[in-house]
Design a protein around this motif. Structure first.
Motif, PDB file in Angstrom:
ATOM      1  N   GLY A  66       0.798  -1.212   0.000  1.00 29.98           N
ATOM      2  CA  GLY A  66       0.000   0.000   0.000  1.00 29.98           C
ATOM      3  C   GLY A  66       0.832   1.265   0.000  1.00 29.98           C
ATOM      4  O   GLY A  66       2.041   1.255   0.261  1.00 29.98           O
ATOM      5  N   GLU A  67       0.163   2.358  -0.314  1.00 32.75           N
ATOM      6  CA  GLU A  67       0.851   3.648  -0.457  1.00 32.75           C
ATOM      7  C   GLU A  67       1.554   4.070   0.818  1.00 32.75           C
ATOM      8  O   GLU A  67       2.676   4.579   0.789  1.00 32.75           O
ATOM      9  N   LYS A  68       0.925   3.851   1.970  1.00 31.25           N
ATOM     10  CA  LYS A  68       1.528   4.286   3.233  1.00 31.25           C
ATOM     11  C   LYS A  68       2.837   3.565   3.489  1.00 31.25           C
ATOM     12  O   LYS A  68       3.827   4.168   3.907  1.00 31.25           O
ATOM     13  N   ALA A  69       2.871   2.255   3.241  1.00 26.40           N
ATOM     14  CA  ALA A  69       4.092   1.476   3.482  1.00 26.40           C
ATOM     15  C   ALA A  69       5.222   1.925   2.576  1.00 26.40           C
ATOM     16  O   ALA A  69       6.382   2.006   3.006  1.00 26.40           O
ATOM     17  N   LEU A  70       4.914   2.229   1.321  1.00 26.26           N
ATOM     18  CA  LEU A  70       5.954   2.645   0.379  1.00 26.26           C
ATOM     19  C   LEU A  70       6.393   4.082   0.604  1.00 26.26           C
ATOM     20  O   LEU A  70       7.532   4.443   0.301  1.00 26.26           O
ATOM     21  N   ALA A  71       5.470   4.917   1.136  1.00 25.49           N
ATOM     22  CA  ALA A  71       5.776   6.343   1.309  1.00 25.49           C
ATOM     23  C   ALA A  71       6.607   6.618   2.551  1.00 25.49           C
ATOM     24  O   ALA A  71       7.160   7.715   2.701  1.00 25.49           O
ATOM     25  N   THR A  72       6.708   5.650   3.450  1.00 23.04           N
ATOM     26  CA  THR A  72       7.455   5.859   4.694  1.00 23.04           C
ATOM     27  C   THR A  72       8.526   4.785   4.861  1.00 23.04           C
ATOM     28  O   THR A  72       8.495   3.997   5.808  1.00 23.04           O
ATOM     29  N   PRO A  73       9.491   4.737   3.940  1.00 23.77           N
ATOM     30  CA  PRO A  73      10.533   3.712   4.035  1.00 23.77           C
ATOM     31  C   PRO A  73      11.461   3.961   5.215  1.00 23.77           C
ATOM     32  O   PRO A  73      11.665   5.097   5.644  1.00 23.77           O
ATOM     33  N   GLU A  74      12.013   2.868   5.737  1.00 28.93           N
ATOM     34  CA  GLU A  74      12.963   2.936   6.835  1.00 28.93           C
ATOM     35  C   GLU A  74      14.366   2.622   6.315  1.00 28.93           C
ATOM     36  O   GLU A  74      14.523   1.952   5.293  1.00 28.93           O
ATOM     37  N   PRO A  75      15.404   3.095   7.005  1.00 21.07           N
ATOM     38  CA  PRO A  75      16.765   2.680   6.630  1.00 21.07           C
ATOM     39  C   PRO A  75      16.893   1.160   6.704  1.00 21.07           C
ATOM     40  O   PRO A  75      16.334   0.524   7.603  1.00 21.07           O
ATOM     41  N   VAL A  76      17.621   0.582   5.761  1.00 23.59           N
ATOM     42  CA  VAL A  76      17.728  -0.873   5.676  1.00 23.59           C
ATOM     43  C   VAL A  76      19.183  -1.279   5.448  1.00 23.59           C
ATOM     44  O   VAL A  76      19.879  -0.677   4.625  1.00 23.59           O
ATOM     45  N   HIS A  77      19.607  -2.293   6.192  1.00 24.06           N
ATOM     46  CA  HIS A  77      20.878  -2.958   5.907  1.00 24.06           C
ATOM     47  C   HIS A  77      20.535  -4.390   5.551  1.00 24.06           C
ATOM     48  O   HIS A  77      19.952  -5.122   6.361  1.00 24.06           O
ATOM     49  N   ALA A  78      20.842  -4.807   4.329  1.00 22.75           N
ATOM     50  CA  ALA A  78      20.489  -6.142   3.856  1.00 22.75           C
ATOM     51  C   ALA A  78      21.742  -6.910   3.485  1.00 22.75           C
ATOM     52  O   ALA A  78      22.716  -6.345   2.993  1.00 22.75           O
ATOM     53  N   VAL A  79      21.703  -8.210   3.723  1.00 19.09           N
ATOM     54  CA  VAL A  79      22.833  -9.097   3.429  1.00 19.09           C
ATOM     55  C   VAL A  79      22.317 -10.276   2.615  1.00 19.09           C
ATOM     56  O   VAL A  79      21.270 -10.848   2.929  1.00 19.09           O
ATOM     57  N   GLY A  80      23.026 -10.635   1.557  1.00 22.82           N
ATOM     58  CA  GLY A  80      22.581 -11.757   0.750  1.00 22.82           C
ATOM     59  C   GLY A  80      23.678 -12.254  -0.173  1.00 22.82           C
ATOM     60  O   GLY A  80      24.854 -11.894  -0.036  1.00 22.82           O
ATOM     61  N   THR A  81      23.282 -13.111  -1.102  1.00 22.84           N
ATOM     62  CA  THR A  81      24.201 -13.650  -2.091  1.00 22.84           C
ATOM     63  C   THR A  81      23.578 -13.509  -3.468  1.00 22.84           C
ATOM     64  O   THR A  81      22.372 -13.294  -3.600  1.00 22.84           O
ATOM     65  N   PHE A  82      24.392 -13.627  -4.511  1.00 22.32           N
ATOM     66  CA  PHE A  82      23.872 -13.585  -5.872  1.00 22.32           C
ATOM     67  C   PHE A  82      24.727 -14.489  -6.752  1.00 22.32           C
ATOM     68  O   PHE A  82      25.843 -14.873  -6.381  1.00 22.32           O
ATOM     69  N   SER A  83      24.178 -14.838  -7.898  1.00 19.21           N
ATOM     70  CA  SER A  83      24.942 -15.621  -8.860  1.00 19.21           C
ATOM     71  C   SER A  83      24.598 -15.170 -10.254  1.00 19.21           C
ATOM     72  O   SER A  83      23.506 -14.666 -10.502  1.00 19.21           O
ATOM     73  N   VAL A  84      25.542 -15.326 -11.167  1.00 18.40           N
ATOM     74  CA  VAL A  84      25.342 -15.064 -12.583  1.00 18.40           C
ATOM     75  C   VAL A  84      25.696 -16.354 -13.309  1.00 18.40           C
ATOM     76  O   VAL A  84      26.856 -16.581 -13.678  1.00 18.40           O
ATOM     77  N   PRO A  85      24.693 -17.254 -13.504  1.00 18.78           N
ATOM     78  CA  PRO A  85      24.997 -18.578 -14.060  1.00 18.78           C
ATOM     79  C   PRO A  85      25.673 -18.536 -15.421  1.00 18.78           C
ATOM     80  O   PRO A  85      26.516 -19.376 -15.716  1.00 18.78           O
ATOM     81  N   MET A  86      25.305 -17.544 -16.257  1.00 20.42           N
ATOM     82  CA  MET A  86      25.881 -17.478 -17.596  1.00 20.42           C
ATOM     83  C   MET A  86      27.389 -17.256 -17.564  1.00 20.42           C
ATOM     84  O   MET A  86      28.087 -17.546 -18.534  1.00 20.42           O
ATOM     85  N   MET A  87      27.898 -16.740 -16.442  1.00 15.89           N
ATOM     86  CA  MET A  87      29.329 -16.472 -16.318  1.00 15.89           C
ATOM     87  C   MET A  87      29.969 -17.314 -15.226  1.00 15.89           C
ATOM     88  O   MET A  87      31.149 -17.141 -14.920  1.00 15.89           O
ATOM     89  N   ASN A  88      29.175 -18.211 -14.612  1.00 13.97           N
ATOM     90  CA  ASN A  88      29.674 -19.094 -13.569  1.00 13.97           C
ATOM     91  C   ASN A  88      30.313 -18.305 -12.429  1.00 13.97           C
ATOM     92  O   ASN A  88      31.380 -18.661 -11.914  1.00 13.97           O
ATOM     93  N   LEU A  89      29.639 -17.226 -12.040  1.00 15.71           N
ATOM     94  CA  LEU A  89      30.145 -16.369 -10.974  1.00 15.71           C
ATOM     95  C   LEU A  89      29.164 -16.342  -9.809  1.00 15.71           C
ATOM     96  O   LEU A  89      27.953 -16.370 -10.003  1.00 15.71           O
ATOM     97  N   THR A  90      29.692 -16.303  -8.593  1.00 19.13           N
ATOM     98  CA  THR A  90      28.887 -16.130  -7.391  1.00 19.13           C
ATOM     99  C   THR A  90      29.557 -15.099  -6.505  1.00 19.13           C
ATOM    100  O   THR A  90      30.759 -14.824  -6.633  1.00 19.13           O
ATOM    101  N   GLY A  91      28.793 -14.527  -5.602  1.00 18.29           N
ATOM    102  CA  GLY A  91      29.354 -13.542  -4.709  1.00 18.29           C
ATOM    103  C   GLY A  91      28.415 -13.213  -3.568  1.00 18.29           C
ATOM    104  O   GLY A  91      27.264 -13.662  -3.534  1.00 18.29           O
ATOM    105  N   SER A  92      28.907 -12.444  -2.620  1.00 14.82           N
ATOM    106  CA  SER A  92      28.088 -11.961  -1.509  1.00 14.82           C
ATOM    107  C   SER A  92      27.776 -10.492  -1.727  1.00 14.82           C
ATOM    108  O   SER A  92      28.500  -9.782  -2.447  1.00 14.82           O
ATOM    109  N   LEU A  93      26.697 -10.038  -1.106  1.00 13.19           N
ATOM    110  CA  LEU A  93      26.185  -8.703  -1.370  1.00 13.19           C
ATOM    111  C   LEU A  93      25.645  -8.094  -0.091  1.00 13.19           C
ATOM    112  O   LEU A  93      24.922  -8.743   0.665  1.00 13.19           O
ATOM    113  N   GLN A  94      26.021  -6.855   0.168  1.00 16.93           N
ATOM    114  CA  GLN A  94      25.426  -6.078   1.258  1.00 16.93           C
ATOM    115  C   GLN A  94      24.956  -4.742   0.707  1.00 16.93           C
ATOM    116  O   GLN A  94      25.617  -4.156  -0.163  1.00 16.93           O
ATOM    117  N   THR A  95      23.831  -4.269   1.204  1.00 14.29           N
ATOM    118  CA  THR A  95      23.363  -2.946   0.810  1.00 14.29           C
ATOM    119  C   THR A  95      22.948  -2.155   2.047  1.00 14.29           C
ATOM    120  O   THR A  95      22.438  -2.721   3.016  1.00 14.29           O
TER     121      THR A  95
END
Length: 242
Positions: free
Chosen positions: A65-94
Motif C-alpha cells: 500500500g501507499e503508506k508502506a511505500l511512502a514511509t521507508p525505513e533505513p535498511v541494511h540487507a545481506v545476501g548472495t547472488f549468482s550469474v549462471p551465464m558467467m559461472n560467478l557467485t558472490g556476496s552482497l550487502q546494501t
C-alpha cells in the motif's frame, strides 16, 4: 526479521559483475542465446487491458500500500547472488536510507574481491579492483538514481517518461499483463499478474562501460518486512545476452 535483497539491488550486482568481467577478459559472454520459453505469447482474452495507472495502483497495493511505500525505513540487507551465464557467485550487502541514499558492497572472489557502488542523492560512484575509482554518468547514473529511490513504484510515473500497458504475455508460466517503461533512452518491461498486481519478472537493458546488456529477471519469491512486501532473489536471477 531477515532483511531482503530486492531486484533493484541485484541489477546493480549484475551490472558491476558484467563490466568487471568484460574489462578483465576472463569470461566470454555468449554471442547468442536460445529464447526462453517464458516469451511465449499468452492467448488473447476478451478481458480489456487495464490502464497503466490501474495496473500500477494494483502493484502498489500488492507491495503493502501507499503508506508502506511512502514511509521507508533505513535498511541494511545481506545476501548472495549468482550469474549462471558467467559461472560467478558472490556476496552482497546494501545500505539504504530515505529518500535516496544507497551503498552497495559486493565481494566477487573470481573478480578480485570487493567492489562498491554508491549514490548520495546526486552523485553516483564506483570502486572496483579492475577499473579503480570512477564517477558514474549518463545511463548508469540514471539507473543507480532510480534504484536508490526507496519510494519505488510510488514514483514510477515520475522516474520514467513513458509508462504504458502494451499487451499480454506468458512469463515463467504465468499469464501476465506487459508494462513497458521508457526513460527516454532505454525501454524495460515488467510482467504483472493482473488480478493481484504481483510482478513475476522483468526484462531490461542495463548500461555498462562495455556496452548495453540485456537481462531477464525471474522473481523467485515475495517476502513481507515491516508491512512492505519486496521481491527476493538468490540463484533465480537469469541473465542472457540477446
Amino acid at each position: 526479521m531477515r532483511p531482503i535483497i530486492t531486484r533493484r539491488r541485484l541489477k546493480l550486482a549484475v551490472t558491476t559483475t558484467v563490466f568487471l568481467s568484460c574489462a578483465a577478459g576472463a569470461h566470454a559472454l555468449p554471442q547468442t542465446a536460445t529464447a526462453p520459453a517464458s516469451k511465449t505469447a499468452a492467448p488473447q482474452e476478451a478481458t480489456p487491458l487495464p490502464s497503466a495507472k490501474e495496473l500500477v495502483a494494483k502493484m502498489i497495493e500488492f507491495q503493502g500500500g501507499e503508506k508502506a511505500l511512502a514511509t521507508p525505513e533505513p535498511v541494511h540487507a545481506v545476501g548472495t547472488f549468482s550469474v549462471p551465464m558467467m559461472n560467478l557467485t558472490g556476496s552482497l550487502q546494501t545500505w539504504s536510507a530515505p529518500p535516496n541514499l544507497m551503498l552497495v558492497e559486493m565481494n566477487i572472489p573470481a573478480m578480485g574481491g570487493k567492489s562498491i557502488q554508491g549514490f548520495n542523492g546526486t552523485v553516483g560512484w564506483s570502486i572496483d579492483p579492475i577499473n579503480g575509482a570512477q564517477l558514474l554518468d549518463g545511463e548508469m547514473l540514471k539507473m543507480i538514481g532510480r534504484d536508490a529511490n526507496l519510494r519505488g513504484d510510488l514514483d514510477l510515473f515520475k522516474m520514467f517518461k513513458s509508462v504504458k500497458v502494451t499487451g499480454r504475455e506468458t512469463f515463467n508460466g504465468v499469464d501476465c499483463v506487459v508494462l513497458e517503461l521508457n526513460d527516454g533512452t532505454n525501454t524495460s518491461t515488467r510482467f504483472i499478474e493482473p488480478e493481484t498486481g504481483r510482478m513475476v519478472g522483468s526484462r531490461s537493458i542495463m548500461p555498462t562501460p562495455q556496452g548495453d546488456l540485456s537481462v531477464e529477471t525471474v522473481i523467485a519469491e515475495w517476502k513481507t518486512a515491516d508491512g512492505r512486501r519486496s521481491e527476493e532473489h538468490t540463484s533465480e536471477l537469469q541473465s542472457r545476452q540477446y
